[in-house]
Motif scaffolding. Structure first.
Motif, PDB file in Angstrom:
ATOM      1  N   CYS A  70       0.811  -1.098   0.024  1.00 15.67           N
ATOM      2  CA  CYS A  70       0.119   0.077   0.046  1.00 15.67           C
ATOM      3  C   CYS A  70       0.823   1.254  -0.090  1.00 15.67           C
ATOM      4  CB  CYS A  70      -0.878   0.042   1.264  1.00 15.67           C
ATOM      5  SG  CYS A  70      -2.390   1.177   1.077  1.00 15.67           S
ATOM      6  N   ASP A  71       0.229   2.150  -0.506  1.00 14.75           N
ATOM      7  CA  ASP A  71       1.075   3.568  -0.824  1.00 14.75           C
ATOM      8  C   ASP A  71       2.116   4.087   0.006  1.00 14.75           C
ATOM      9  OD1 ASP A  71      -1.219   3.517  -2.335  1.00 14.75           O
ATOM     10  OD2 ASP A  71      -1.633   5.757  -1.993  1.00 14.75           O
ATOM     11  N   LYS A  72       1.828   4.014   1.376  1.00 11.79           N
ATOM     12  CA  LYS A  72       2.880   4.664   2.360  1.00 11.79           C
ATOM     13  C   LYS A  72       3.866   3.489   2.547  1.00 11.79           C
ATOM     14  CE  LYS A  72       0.893   8.649   2.336  1.00 11.79           C
ATOM     15  NZ  LYS A  72      -0.243   7.872   1.328  1.00 11.79           N
ATOM     16  N   THR A  73       3.414   2.365   2.507  1.00  8.99           N
ATOM     17  CA  THR A  73       4.354   1.263   3.121  1.00  8.99           C
ATOM     18  C   THR A  73       5.853   1.295   2.397  1.00  8.99           C
ATOM     19  OG1 THR A  73       3.412  -0.383   1.744  1.00  8.99           O
ATOM     20  CG2 THR A  73       2.679  -0.196   4.042  1.00  8.99           C
ATOM     21  N   THR A  74       5.711   1.667   1.028  1.00  9.78           N
ATOM     22  CA  THR A  74       7.158   1.835   0.207  1.00  9.78           C
ATOM     23  C   THR A  74       7.835   2.652   0.809  1.00  9.78           C
ATOM     24  OG1 THR A  74       6.195   0.493  -1.595  1.00  9.78           O
ATOM     25  CG2 THR A  74       8.144   1.453  -2.031  1.00  9.78           C
ATOM     26  N   PRO A  75       7.401   4.196   0.616  1.00  8.75           N
ATOM     27  CA  PRO A  75       8.441   5.145   1.044  1.00  8.75           C
ATOM     28  C   PRO A  75       8.849   5.107   2.451  1.00  8.75           C
ATOM     29  CG  PRO A  75       6.089   5.872   0.436  1.00  8.75           C
ATOM     30  CD  PRO A  75       6.270   4.646   0.248  1.00  8.75           C
ATOM     31  N   SER A  76       7.963   4.728   3.271  1.00  6.98           N
ATOM     32  CA  SER A  76       8.313   4.803   4.706  1.00  6.98           C
ATOM     33  C   SER A  76       9.522   3.959   5.027  1.00  6.98           C
ATOM     34  CB  SER A  76       6.974   4.370   5.715  1.00  6.98           C
ATOM     35  OG  SER A  76       6.466   3.188   5.336  1.00  6.98           O
ATOM     36  N   THR A  77       9.451   2.603   4.641  1.00 13.03           N
ATOM     37  CA  THR A  77      10.389   1.531   4.899  1.00 13.03           C
ATOM     38  C   THR A  77      11.575   1.874   4.337  1.00 13.03           C
ATOM     39  OG1 THR A  77       9.413   0.250   3.155  1.00 13.03           O
ATOM     40  CG2 THR A  77       8.781  -0.231   5.489  1.00 13.03           C
ATOM     41  N   LEU A  78      11.505   2.478   3.285  1.00 13.15           N
ATOM     42  CA  LEU A  78      12.698   2.885   2.333  1.00 13.15           C
ATOM     43  C   LEU A  78      13.363   3.848   2.964  1.00 13.15           C
ATOM     44  CD1 LEU A  78      14.638   2.119   0.048  1.00 13.15           C
ATOM     45  CD2 LEU A  78      13.002   3.434  -1.622  1.00 13.15           C
ATOM     46  N   MET A  79      12.688   5.117   3.181  1.00 13.68           N
ATOM     47  CA  MET A  79      13.216   6.123   4.013  1.00 13.68           C
ATOM     48  C   MET A  79      14.018   5.669   5.322  1.00 13.68           C
ATOM     49  SD  MET A  79      10.004   8.715   3.990  1.00 13.68           S
ATOM     50  CE  MET A  79      10.536   9.869   5.010  1.00 13.68           C
TER      51      MET A  79
END
Ligand code: FES
Length: 571
Positions: free
Chosen positions: A121-130
């Protein structure tokens, strides 16, 4: 000389603490050799039943583990804060930075040598990558994959796109409640994330274009057996990446970021891409500016014919050849020599894919649209910038001057938008305040607000809308977003009044509030800062530290990284 494993700082000790670190983990039944020099792979799982798009990732973790074990690694799965777009209130964006902190600290604090990020889901990629970037270990991403195409009344239905039309369908097109229920069920008929080119699909394409997935990973549907193969191979590969010390910072160079901007333009990706990519770059100290998205991406042609702006869905995109075809078509624009997680360059990885459907992925010689990337606007209304996605907008509105109809808050909008007495017509510009990072707080996806009922009934499909909020990647329209500085900290957006004239000229990249400087100064002097939306807890912390949209809306204290070193031991 072979580099000592980071995990040996825990499991390789012969003292009391070595005993403690190993002994308690043995309660899960690991043989002794697991603690004697195997690379430890942390499988960072955003699985949650409250995040429907990631509901299948628990099984996926087991498949990744298979690959890790085959390659001689020791897999250890751990959960991090999961962010379910359709359920969390007030908006998942409020918690993206919190989830990134969770990921960062979970990785650093534990005996992990390499990381697999299971996202969806949308934010789960940027949040974990950040978070992973701030630690900078070898890391590979396994995107969870889109749902199968939605179906409704014999047609394909894009999840996350139909919902924006429910008001129009019910009130203007005479759909029944039963019709809407049928659509509700048919829109989400398998595991996976939204299957339009919404933010989740955009994020999957982003990580593939950055070189952080195995080639072709982004478009494979969640329930396709080949997705599991991809997960298993990623598990094998991360073990090798640890041996090669292939850290995130070796892959995520400025050139890789430029590649992903180019690819995002060609796939017609979400405007949310901007805010997340800026935040990711900030964690690595890579200089990336809002203007770069325009300079690098706006002249790139649109190749992918997917909803919300196009016709097809992610399943069709996969069958047509997926992102490798797009990357091959973009060869003359891309830095083909950047390295990716499999150790090969992006050019080598995507040399020979075949396009099986040119209606879904157009060749570069016959693009769907020229100059499709995101345009960055400037003007007195948005000193630090605002964005518009021309491929999702109405071309006749790209140069327009209209009268402002102002809503001070989201609640004000809901209260008055359908009032028959509201003085508004299709030439007006809807201005929505108070939906920025600080103001809402969390910058929700509300920028594409519904048009007034009386205009929908007249058959009006689009109007210019301006806000300091975001827009769902599944939505479309002539919507100006991410106005910076936002209204709640005193940006000029706060000073707009009903009846002011606003000028938009996308070709000139201009967004202008047509009032005199004297009048602007007068309004500025009279402006009063609104009361903060929280006085305690995480939300207060967020409000105090969140940066504006043009900087990626990360917390100021999270910029950069602290590496993988743990400064104090467990005693
Ligand atoms: Fe999760 Fe759309 S709601 S990807």
């Amino acid at each position: 000389m072979k580099k000592k494993l980071r995990s040996a700082g825990w499991f390789g000790k012969d003292d009391k603490m070595g005993f403690v670190h190993r002994s308690w983990l043995r309660n899960q039944g690991y043989p002794d050799d697991y603690f004697r020099g195997k690379p430890v792979i942390g499988i960072c799982n955003t699985w949650s039943e409250l995040t429907p798009c990631n509901g299948h990732l628990r099984d996926f973790a087991e498949v990744v583990k298979r690959g890790v074990i085959e390659a001689g690694g020791f897999p250890l799965e751990f959960p991090v804060t999961s962010l379910g777009e359709t359920i969390m209130r007030p908006t998942t964006m409020l918690f993206r930075n919190l989830a990134s902190m969770d990921t960062e600290e979970s990785i650093r604090a534990n005996p992990i040598d390499g990381v697999v990020l299971l996202t969806g889901c949308d934010k789960t990629t940027p949040s974990t990558l950040m978070g992973a970037c701030s630690v900078d270990l070898p890391t590979i991403v396994v995107p969870g994959g889109p749902m199968l195409n939605g179906r409704f009344k014999g047609e394909c239905l894009g999840s996350g796109s139909f919902n924006w039309m429910v008001k129009e369908k019910l009130l203007v097109e005479n759909y029944t409640e039963a019709d809407i229920l049928e659509a509700e069920i048919g829109a989400a008929r398998s595991q996976g994330h939204c299957m339009t080119m919404g933010t989740a699909s955009t994020m999957a394409c982003m990580v593939e274009a950055l070189g952080l997935t195995l080639p072709g990973a982004a478009a494979i549907p969640a329930v396709d057996s080949r997705k599991k193969v991809m997960a298993q191979l990623s598990g094998r590969r991360i073990v090798e990446m640890v041996k090669e010390d292939m850290k995130l910072s070796k892959i995520l160079t400025r050139k890789a970021f430029e590649n992903s901007i180019i690819v995002n333009a060609a796939v017609g990706g979400s405007t949310n891409f901007i805010i997340h990519l800026l935040a990711i770059a900030g964690r690595l100290g890579i200089e990336l500016k809002l203007e770069d998205f325009d300079t690098i991406g706006s002249k790139i042609p649109l190749l992918v014919n997917l909803k919300p702006s196009g016709k097809y869905l992610m399943e069709d995109f996969y069958y047509a050849g997926g992102l490798p075809v797009v990357i091959k078509e973009l060869k003359k624009y891309l830095h083909n020599d950047v390295i990716t997680v499999n150790g090969k360059t992006i050019g080598d990885n995507n040399n020979n894919p075949v396009c099986y459907n040119k209606d879904v992925i157009a060749p570069i010689s016959e693009p769907l649209q020229d100059n499709a990337g995101i345009a960055v606007l400037k003007g007195n209304l948005c000193k630090d910038g605002a964005v518009i996605k021309p491929s999702a907008a109405t071309s006749s509105l790209m140069k327009h001057k209209g009268r402002a109809v102002v809503f001070e808050t989201m609640e004000d909008y809901h209260h008055r938008i359908d009032d028959p007495a509201l003085d508004i017509d299709e030439t007006c510009v809807i201005v929505l305040k108070g939906v920025g990072p600080v103001g809402y707080p969390g910058m929700p996806e509300v920028g594409n607000v519904d048009l007034p009922l009386k205009l929908l009934q007249k058959g009006i499909k689009d109007m210019i809308r301006i806000s300091d909020g975001r827009m769902s990647g599944t939505a479309a329209g002539t919507v100006i977003l991410h106005v910076s500085p936002e209204s709640s900290i005193g940006g000029v957006l706060a000073l707009v009044k009903d009846g002011d004239m606003i000028e938009l000229d996308v070709e000139k990249r201009k967004l202008h509030l047509d009032i005199t400087d004297e009048e602007l100064e007068k309004r500025q002097a009279a402006w009063k800062k609104p009361e903060p939306m929280a006085t305690r807890g995480y939300v207060k912390f967020y409000i105090d530290h969140v940066q504006q949209a043009h900087l990626g809306a990360d917390l100021d204290i999270l910029q950069g990284g602290s590496g993988d070193e743990v400064t104090r031991d467990l005693h």
